[in-house]
Each structure stands twice: as structure tokens, then as C-alpha cells.
Design a protein around this motif. Structure first.
Motif, PDB file in Angstrom:
ATOM      1  N   ALA A  50       0.857  -1.182   0.000  1.00 53.61           N
ATOM      2  CA  ALA A  50       0.000   0.000   0.000  1.00 53.61           C
ATOM      3  C   ALA A  50       0.898   1.239   0.000  1.00 53.61           C
ATOM      4  O   ALA A  50       2.047   1.170   0.448  1.00 53.61           O
ATOM      5  CB  ALA A  50      -0.892  -0.013   1.236  1.00 53.61           C
ATOM      6  N   PRO A  51       0.403   2.372  -0.477  1.00 54.21           N
ATOM      7  CA  PRO A  51       1.230   3.580  -0.529  1.00 54.21           C
ATOM      8  C   PRO A  51       1.859   3.963   0.814  1.00 54.21           C
ATOM      9  O   PRO A  51       3.030   4.349   0.864  1.00 54.21           O
ATOM     10  CB  PRO A  51       0.262   4.660  -1.026  1.00 54.21           C
ATOM     11  N   GLU A  52       1.091   3.831   1.908  1.00 51.01           N
ATOM     12  CA  GLU A  52       1.668   4.202   3.216  1.00 51.01           C
ATOM     13  C   GLU A  52       2.760   3.222   3.644  1.00 51.01           C
ATOM     14  O   GLU A  52       3.727   3.614   4.295  1.00 51.01           O
ATOM     15  CB  GLU A  52       0.574   4.316   4.291  1.00 51.01           C
ATOM     16  N   GLU A  53       2.634   1.959   3.247  1.00 53.71           N
ATOM     17  CA  GLU A  53       3.690   0.984   3.544  1.00 53.71           C
ATOM     18  C   GLU A  53       4.942   1.294   2.734  1.00 53.71           C
ATOM     19  O   GLU A  53       6.068   1.165   3.228  1.00 53.71           O
ATOM     20  CB  GLU A  53       3.210  -0.432   3.235  1.00 53.71           C
ATOM     21  N   ALA A  54       4.738   1.706   1.500  1.00 52.82           N
ATOM     22  CA  ALA A  54       5.867   2.078   0.651  1.00 52.82           C
ATOM     23  C   ALA A  54       6.636   3.244   1.259  1.00 52.82           C
ATOM     24  O   ALA A  54       7.877   3.247   1.264  1.00 52.82           O
ATOM     25  CB  ALA A  54       5.372   2.432  -0.747  1.00 52.82           C
ATOM     26  N   LEU A  55       5.913   4.214   1.787  1.00 56.17           N
ATOM     27  CA  LEU A  55       6.582   5.347   2.441  1.00 56.17           C
ATOM     28  C   LEU A  55       7.423   4.884   3.624  1.00 56.17           C
ATOM     29  O   LEU A  55       8.552   5.348   3.815  1.00 56.17           O
ATOM     30  CB  LEU A  55       5.546   6.370   2.921  1.00 56.17           C
ATOM     31  N   THR A  56       6.887   3.976   4.408  1.00 55.86           N
ATOM     32  CA  THR A  56       7.624   3.451   5.551  1.00 55.86           C
ATOM     33  C   THR A  56       8.888   2.741   5.084  1.00 55.86           C
ATOM     34  O   THR A  56       9.964   2.947   5.655  1.00 55.86           O
ATOM     35  CB  THR A  56       6.737   2.484   6.373  1.00 55.86           C
ATOM     36  N   LEU A  57       8.765   1.908   4.058  1.00 57.14           N
ATOM     37  CA  LEU A  57       9.939   1.184   3.552  1.00 57.14           C
ATOM     38  C   LEU A  57      10.983   2.120   2.963  1.00 57.14           C
ATOM     39  O   LEU A  57      12.178   1.880   3.093  1.00 57.14           O
ATOM     40  CB  LEU A  57       9.527   0.164   2.492  1.00 57.14           C
ATOM     41  N   ARG A  58      10.536   3.174   2.321  1.00 56.64           N
ATOM     42  CA  ARG A  58      11.493   4.131   1.735  1.00 56.64           C
ATOM     43  C   ARG A  58      12.341   4.806   2.822  1.00 56.64           C
ATOM     44  O   ARG A  58      13.465   5.201   2.567  1.00 56.64           O
ATOM     45  CB  ARG A  58      10.767   5.178   0.907  1.00 56.64           C
ATOM     46  N   GLY A  59      11.801   4.879   4.028  1.00 51.26           N
ATOM     47  CA  GLY A  59      12.543   5.489   5.123  1.00 51.26           C
ATOM     48  C   GLY A  59      13.334   4.496   5.962  1.00 51.26           C
ATOM     49  O   GLY A  59      13.930   4.859   6.966  1.00 51.26           O
ATOM     50  N   MET A 125       2.749  -5.409   8.007  1.00 50.93           N
ATOM     51  CA  MET A 125       4.035  -4.723   8.056  1.00 50.93           C
ATOM     52  C   MET A 125       4.604  -4.739   9.471  1.00 50.93           C
ATOM     53  O   MET A 125       5.818  -4.868   9.641  1.00 50.93           O
ATOM     54  CB  MET A 125       3.892  -3.299   7.555  1.00 50.93           C
ATOM     55  N   ALA A 126       3.747  -4.641  10.469  1.00 47.05           N
ATOM     56  CA  ALA A 126       4.207  -4.635  11.860  1.00 47.05           C
ATOM     57  C   ALA A 126       4.898  -5.948  12.218  1.00 47.05           C
ATOM     58  O   ALA A 126       5.801  -5.968  13.056  1.00 47.05           O
ATOM     59  CB  ALA A 126       3.026  -4.394  12.802  1.00 47.05           C
ATOM     60  N   GLU A 127       4.496  -7.042  11.586  1.00 45.16           N
ATOM     61  CA  GLU A 127       5.103  -8.350  11.854  1.00 45.16           C
ATOM     62  C   GLU A 127       6.421  -8.534  11.115  1.00 45.16           C
ATOM     63  O   GLU A 127       7.339  -9.154  11.628  1.00 45.16           O
ATOM     64  CB  GLU A 127       4.148  -9.480  11.436  1.00 45.16           C
ATOM     65  N   ALA A 128       6.495  -8.040   9.881  1.00 48.49           N
ATOM     66  CA  ALA A 128       7.626  -8.355   9.008  1.00 48.49           C
ATOM     67  C   ALA A 128       8.669  -7.257   8.893  1.00 48.49           C
ATOM     68  O   ALA A 128       9.795  -7.528   8.495  1.00 48.49           O
ATOM     69  CB  ALA A 128       7.102  -8.698   7.626  1.00 48.49           C
ATOM     70  N   GLY A 129       8.310  -6.026   9.199  1.00 45.80           N
ATOM     71  CA  GLY A 129       9.273  -4.929   9.062  1.00 45.80           C
ATOM     72  C   GLY A 129       9.749  -4.777   7.630  1.00 45.80           C
ATOM     73  O   GLY A 129       8.964  -4.865   6.691  1.00 45.80           O
ATOM     74  N   VAL A 130      11.064  -4.600   7.443  1.00 45.46           N
ATOM     75  CA  VAL A 130      11.619  -4.363   6.107  1.00 45.46           C
ATOM     76  C   VAL A 130      11.493  -5.581   5.200  1.00 45.46           C
ATOM     77  O   VAL A 130      11.614  -5.455   3.984  1.00 45.46           O
ATOM     78  CB  VAL A 130      13.091  -3.907   6.155  1.00 45.46           C
ATOM     79  N   ASP A 131      11.221  -6.739   5.768  1.00 46.20           N
ATOM     80  CA  ASP A 131      11.073  -7.945   4.951  1.00 46.20           C
ATOM     81  C   ASP A 131       9.635  -8.197   4.522  1.00 46.20           C
ATOM     82  O   ASP A 131       9.314  -9.264   3.996  1.00 46.20           O
ATOM     83  CB  ASP A 131      11.626  -9.159   5.703  1.00 46.20           C
ATOM     84  N   VAL A 132       8.772  -7.217   4.713  1.00 48.34           N
ATOM     85  CA  VAL A 132       7.360  -7.383   4.357  1.00 48.34           C
ATOM     86  C   VAL A 132       7.202  -7.726   2.879  1.00 48.34           C
ATOM     87  O   VAL A 132       6.410  -8.602   2.525  1.00 48.34           O
ATOM     88  CB  VAL A 132       6.516  -6.139   4.745  1.00 48.34           C
ATOM     89  N   LEU A 133       7.948  -7.088   2.023  1.00 50.96           N
ATOM     90  CA  LEU A 133       7.823  -7.345   0.594  1.00 50.96           C
ATOM     91  C   LEU A 133       8.283  -8.768   0.265  1.00 50.96           C
ATOM     92  O   LEU A 133       7.602  -9.490  -0.477  1.00 50.96           O
ATOM     93  CB  LEU A 133       8.604  -6.311  -0.214  1.00 50.96           C
TER      94      LEU A 133
END
Length: 194
Positions: A50-59, A125-133
Motif C-alpha cells: 500500500a502507498p503508506e507501507e511504501a513510504l515506511t519502507l522508503r525510510g 508490516m508490523a510483523e515483518a518490518g523491512v522484509d514485508v515485501l
């Protein structure tokens, strides 16, 4: 990364993921995931983020390690699916990696539980963090591998890309007629010229 429609010829997100590498030959020498932002853009296009998840990953921090893990996952998946599509026994290391990726994804997956809709496995995302993708790709891979479509996975005769051949005759030869198919026709035409 510029998202081009020809990148989505696989017919399934897992196949489009493995097709983020490779060029016009069987050599997988062109990598479209140059930085983590490229993987994020791809994931947005196939709606794995989702767009908000993408923002989190970009940071996120340590993006190089995250990208390296995604590339390793992609190449193991490509080796596994290519072998299966060609009727060969997949390499033990590739099989082991695909299995480990799927198990890891299910370990942090949850059922969606939306009222009135069928439950689906999802990775918060809360479970996987940066490995969500990586985990979401593994879940979509598991869906493909356990579906009837798994038998329809093919390897392009011209390049290394994979695709679902759902044509009535199951005789599709190229990932895309617009790219590999036209190049093959042009080569045949040049060969006939005196």
C-alpha cells in the motif's frame, strides 16, 4: 525505476517478480532492481504494498541488505520455476530457498478476517518490518505453486522471462509477442533474405 507495461507479461506477481532481471537473451544480465526504491515501485504496481507501507519502507535503514535478500529470493525462485517449467528437477539449493521463504512468510502471516469476504493470508508490516515485501512475494509464490496454474508456467524461448501460458492450445512461445516474438520474426525474415 520506470515501470513499463512490458515488465508485467508473466501473468502472476511471482512471475513478474522473477522477470525484474534479464534482458533480450537467456543471460540474466539486466537487473531492474538497482535500489530498494525500484522494488518498492514494482510492489506498488502489482499491489503488494500500500502507498503508506511504501513510504515506511522508503525510510528504512539497511536498504542494501534488504535489496540483496530480495535479489537472492528472486534468483532462487527463477531457478526453481524455470526448472519445473522445463520438466527438470529443480536445484536442491533453489528448492530449499523457495521453501524457506514460504515458511518464513507463513510464520508471520495472519488471516485477513474481513467480514463478508473470504479469509486470505496476509503479512502485516508490523510483523515483518523491512522484509514485508519478501514475505508477501513468498505468499503469492505459494499461491501459484499450489494452484492449477503452476503447470502453465513457461520459459520464453528467446529470453529468461517466465509467463503463464493460458492460451487455448498451450503453445505460446514468447513472454511477449511485442518484444521477443517480434525479434524472433525479424531474425527469421533476415535469414530468408539473399
Amino acid at each position: 525505476m520506470e515501470i513499463a507495461t512490458e515488465m508485467f507479461v508473466g501473468g502472476h506477481p511471482a512471475l513478474d517478480f522473477v522477470n525484474t532481471a534479464g534482458g533480450s537473451t537467456k543471460v540474466r544480465d539486466k537487473d531492474r532492481l538497482v535500489e530498494l526504491g525500484d522494488a518498492i515501485d514494482w510492489a506498488l504496481a502489482v499491489e503488494l504494498l500500500a502507498p503508506e507501507e511504501a513510504l515506511t519502507l522508503r525510510g528504512a535503514r539497511d536498504t542494501d541488505a534488504t535489496l540483496d535478500r530480495l535479489r537472492e529470493q528472486r534468483e532462487a525462485l527463477h531457478a526453481y520455476l524455470s526448472a519445473a517449467a522445463l520438466g527438470e528437477e529443480p536445484d536442491a539449493a533453489a528448492r530449499s530457498r523457495v521453501e524457506a521463504d514460504v515458511r518464513g512468510a507463513y510464520a508471520c502471516a495472519r488471516l485477513s478476517g474481513r467480514p463478508g469476504e473470504p479469509d486470505v493470508w496476509t503479512v502485516p508490516m508490523a510483523e515483518a518490518g523491512v522484509d514485508v515485501l519478501a514475505h508477501r512475494i513468498a505468499l503469492t509464490t505459494a499461491t501459484l505453486l499450489t494452484s492449477a496454474d503452476a503447470k502453465a508456467v513457461r520459459v520464453c524461448q528467446a529470453c529468461s522471462w517466465l509467463y503463464l501460458d493460458l492460451s487455448p492450445t498451450r503453445r505460446r512461445r514468447w513472454c511477449s509477442m511485442a518484444t521477443c516474438g517480434n525479434r524472433a520474426k525479424a531474425r527469421r525474415h533476415r535469414a530468408k533474405q539473399p
